[in-house]
Design a protein around this motif. Structure first.
Motif, PDB file in Angstrom:
ATOM      1  N   SER A 142       0.824  -1.215   0.000  1.00 38.99           N
ATOM      2  CA  SER A 142       0.000   0.000   0.000  1.00 38.99           C
ATOM      3  C   SER A 142       0.858   1.265   0.000  1.00 38.99           C
ATOM      4  O   SER A 142       0.400   2.312  -0.431  1.00 38.99           O
ATOM      5  N   LYS A 143       2.101   1.175   0.480  1.00 37.06           N
ATOM      6  CA  LYS A 143       2.969   2.350   0.537  1.00 37.06           C
ATOM      7  C   LYS A 143       3.707   2.610  -0.772  1.00 37.06           C
ATOM      8  O   LYS A 143       4.357   3.629  -0.919  1.00 37.06           O
ATOM      9  N   LEU A 144       3.604   1.700  -1.721  1.00 31.14           N
ATOM     10  CA  LEU A 144       4.271   1.907  -3.008  1.00 31.14           C
ATOM     11  C   LEU A 144       3.574   3.010  -3.794  1.00 31.14           C
ATOM     12  O   LEU A 144       2.358   3.165  -3.729  1.00 31.14           O
ATOM     13  N   ASP A 145       4.353   3.758  -4.540  1.00 28.89           N
ATOM     14  CA  ASP A 145       3.799   4.820  -5.377  1.00 28.89           C
ATOM     15  C   ASP A 145       3.457   4.217  -6.743  1.00 28.89           C
ATOM     16  O   ASP A 145       4.284   4.170  -7.653  1.00 28.89           O
ATOM     17  N   TRP A 146       2.223   3.732  -6.867  1.00 29.70           N
ATOM     18  CA  TRP A 146       1.816   3.030  -8.099  1.00 29.70           C
ATOM     19  C   TRP A 146       1.746   3.976  -9.291  1.00 29.70           C
ATOM     20  O   TRP A 146       1.957   3.561 -10.434  1.00 29.70           O
ATOM     21  N   HIS A 147       1.473   5.247  -9.069  1.00 35.38           N
ATOM     22  CA  HIS A 147       1.451   6.209 -10.180  1.00 35.38           C
ATOM     23  C   HIS A 147       2.856   6.381 -10.753  1.00 35.38           C
ATOM     24  O   HIS A 147       3.042   6.434 -11.975  1.00 35.38           O
ATOM     25  N   LYS A 148       3.845   6.459  -9.887  1.00 37.20           N
ATOM     26  CA  LYS A 148       5.226   6.587 -10.355  1.00 37.20           C
ATOM     27  C   LYS A 148       5.651   5.314 -11.096  1.00 37.20           C
ATOM     28  O   LYS A 148       6.298   5.388 -12.133  1.00 37.20           O
TER      29      LYS A 148
END
Length: 156
Positions: A59-65
């Motif tokens: 959940s802490k990953l920046d999926w947009h990046k």
């Protein structure tokens, strides 16, 4: 099976004959039997709480990046939960076929790396020799295309 037999022989009602032979095969029937199972038992609390931390690492990953960085390569991410393999489509079906081939051919064998590599290459050959289209009973129709025909030019 039918396409391999048809390379050398033309059997009338081959599909029906092959199906009846495979249905009578005791070894094949043994591997197709689904094991009896009750519902899943509850997990121990220590396993459940420890696993929650791992999924919070997601959940802490920046999926947009991540999607911006991978978009130039045209990578499309498809997340499939492990318990719903049917969402995977045709590639999950191929994984299942490979697992069945390995289960039937290896049984409880212990192989070296080279032996396992050879068995997997044989499974790969079988997967690539499957017809891509329906095999008709009409002898006037063309032979069906297989993935192996695209991989090995000498088969055309």
């Amino acid at each position: 099976m039918q396409s391999l037999i048809r390379e050398r022989f033309w059997i009338i009602r081959a599909r029906k004959t092959i199906k009846s032979i495979l249905n009578e095969c005791v070894i094949c029937a043994r591997f197709k039997v689904k094991s009896l199972s009750s519902g899943p038992s509850p997990l121990p609390p220590d396993r459940v709480t420890d696993c929650a931390i791992i999924f919070e690492v997601l959940s802490k990953l920046d999926w947009h990046k991540i999607s911006r960085e991978t978009s130039p390569q045209k990578i499309v991410w498809k997340f499939i939960p492990p318990t719903v393999a049917w969402r995977g489509g045709w590639w999950e079906r191929l994984v299942r076929i490979i697992k069945e081939l390995l289960r039937c051919s290896l049984r409880k064998s212990i192989l070296s790396y080279d032996e396992l590599s050879t068995v997997i290459c044989d499974c790969e050959f079988l997967i690539n020799s499957r017809p891509l289209t329906y095999i008709s009973e009409n002898p006037q129709e063309l032979i069906p295309l297989t993935p192996a025909m695209f991989l090995i030019e000498s088969l055309f």
